[in-house]
Design a protein around this motif. Structure first.
Motif, PDB file in Angstrom:
ATOM      1  N   GLY A 157       0.662  -1.433   0.213  1.00 31.70           N
ATOM      2  CA  GLY A 157       0.207   0.101   0.068  1.00 31.70           C
ATOM      3  C   GLY A 157       0.871   1.343  -0.025  1.00 31.70           C
ATOM      4  O   GLY A 157       0.467   2.312  -0.724  1.00 31.70           O
ATOM      5  N   GLU A 158       1.893   1.167   0.634  1.00 34.54           N
ATOM      6  CA  GLU A 158       2.712   2.420   0.994  1.00 34.54           C
ATOM      7  C   GLU A 158       4.083   2.187   0.386  1.00 34.54           C
ATOM      8  O   GLU A 158       4.700   3.457   0.262  1.00 34.54           O
ATOM      9  N   ASP A 159       4.580   1.223   0.189  1.00 37.73           N
ATOM     10  CA  ASP A 159       5.587   1.239  -0.924  1.00 37.73           C
ATOM     11  C   ASP A 159       5.423   1.316  -2.961  1.00 37.73           C
ATOM     12  O   ASP A 159       6.423   1.148  -3.115  1.00 37.73           O
ATOM     13  N   GLY A 160       4.161   1.519  -2.630  1.00 39.22           N
ATOM     14  CA  GLY A 160       3.821   1.449  -4.513  1.00 39.22           C
ATOM     15  C   GLY A 160       4.049   0.815  -5.214  1.00 39.22           C
ATOM     16  O   GLY A 160       3.354   0.442  -6.899  1.00 39.22           O
ATOM     17  N   THR A 161       3.500  -0.692  -4.993  1.00 40.97           N
ATOM     18  CA  THR A 161       2.965  -1.646  -5.575  1.00 40.97           C
ATOM     19  C   THR A 161       1.116  -1.603  -5.877  1.00 40.97           C
ATOM     20  O   THR A 161       1.309  -1.955  -7.622  1.00 40.97           O
ATOM     21  N   VAL A 162       0.931  -1.018  -5.074  1.00 34.86           N
ATOM     22  CA  VAL A 162      -0.713  -0.549  -5.809  1.00 34.86           C
ATOM     23  C   VAL A 162      -0.277   0.108  -6.980  1.00 34.86           C
ATOM     24  O   VAL A 162      -0.740   0.391  -7.942  1.00 34.86           O
ATOM     25  N   GLN A 163       0.590   1.385  -6.271  1.00 35.18           N
ATOM     26  CA  GLN A 163       0.246   2.382  -7.510  1.00 35.18           C
ATOM     27  C   GLN A 163       0.731   2.028  -9.230  1.00 35.18           C
ATOM     28  O   GLN A 163       0.360   2.390 -10.002  1.00 35.18           O
ATOM     29  N   SER A 164       2.135   1.044  -8.793  1.00 33.81           N
ATOM     30  CA  SER A 164       2.414   0.916 -10.145  1.00 33.81           C
ATOM     31  C   SER A 164       1.601  -0.026 -11.247  1.00 33.81           C
ATOM     32  O   SER A 164       1.036  -0.287 -12.533  1.00 33.81           O
ATOM     33  N   VAL A 165       0.898  -0.935  -9.869  1.00 40.25           N
ATOM     34  CA  VAL A 165      -0.284  -1.512 -10.759  1.00 40.25           C
ATOM     35  C   VAL A 165      -1.246  -0.519 -11.600  1.00 40.25           C
ATOM     36  O   VAL A 165      -1.451  -0.807 -12.639  1.00 40.25           O
ATOM     37  N   LEU A 166      -2.168   0.086 -10.662  1.00 38.26           N
ATOM     38  CA  LEU A 166      -2.434   1.269 -11.461  1.00 38.26           C
ATOM     39  C   LEU A 166      -2.264   1.773 -12.467  1.00 38.26           C
ATOM     40  O   LEU A 166      -3.060   2.360 -13.426  1.00 38.26           O
ATOM     41  N   ALA A 167      -1.019   2.307 -12.279  1.00 34.73           N
ATOM     42  CA  ALA A 167      -0.481   2.908 -13.423  1.00 34.73           C
ATOM     43  C   ALA A 167      -0.170   2.466 -14.785  1.00 34.73           C
ATOM     44  O   ALA A 167      -0.174   2.372 -15.884  1.00 34.73           O
TER      45      ALA A 167
END
Length: 125
Positions: free
Chosen positions: A99-109
């Motif tokens: 959640g805070e390590d960029g994993t989900v954000q990478s998937v979204l991007a």
């Protein structure tokens, strides 16, 4: 005028699960439902992805182990991404690992899903 569709991600498989539920409750409580259509997406502690729909109920109902609002289990992450693609923006309220390590954000991007967060690549709203 149509409402902006917001997918709120919360929960997760880590020790920060309860913190995420609390954070998501605050977001949901303060979204103006006349302007925003909410799609709650909960990740359970055992890794299931569950989608709800905007019923304009008390947001704390989303956070209980067995929410009173209608929620449907998704078969996998790909199905969750498809749901998020249908939203105008994703609002990840995940804490801890993933959640805070960029994993989900990478998937979204990577999936082309605009999201709220600190990474400029995702902020297209």
């Amino acid at each position: 005028m149509s409402r902006t569709r917001v997918a709120v991600l919360f929960g997760g498989q880590n020790t920060e699960h309860e913190v995420s539920l609390s954070s998501a409750t605050g977001v949901v409580r303060h979204l103006d439902r006349d302007k925003y259509e909410l799609t709650p997406i909960r990740i359970t502690t055992d890794g299931r992805w569950i989608i709800g729909r905007d019923t304009r109920v008390d947001p704390t109902e989303l956070m209980t182990p067995e929410p009173a609002v209608p929620m449907t289990a998704l078969p996998n992450l790909a199905a969750a991404v498809d749901v998020m693609r249908a939203a105008d923006v994703a609002f990840p309220m995940l804490h801890g690992p993933y959640g805070e390590d960029g994993t989900v954000q990478s998937v979204l991007a990577r999936a082309g899903v605009p999201y709220v967060g600190s990474c400029a690549a995702g902020m297209r709203t």
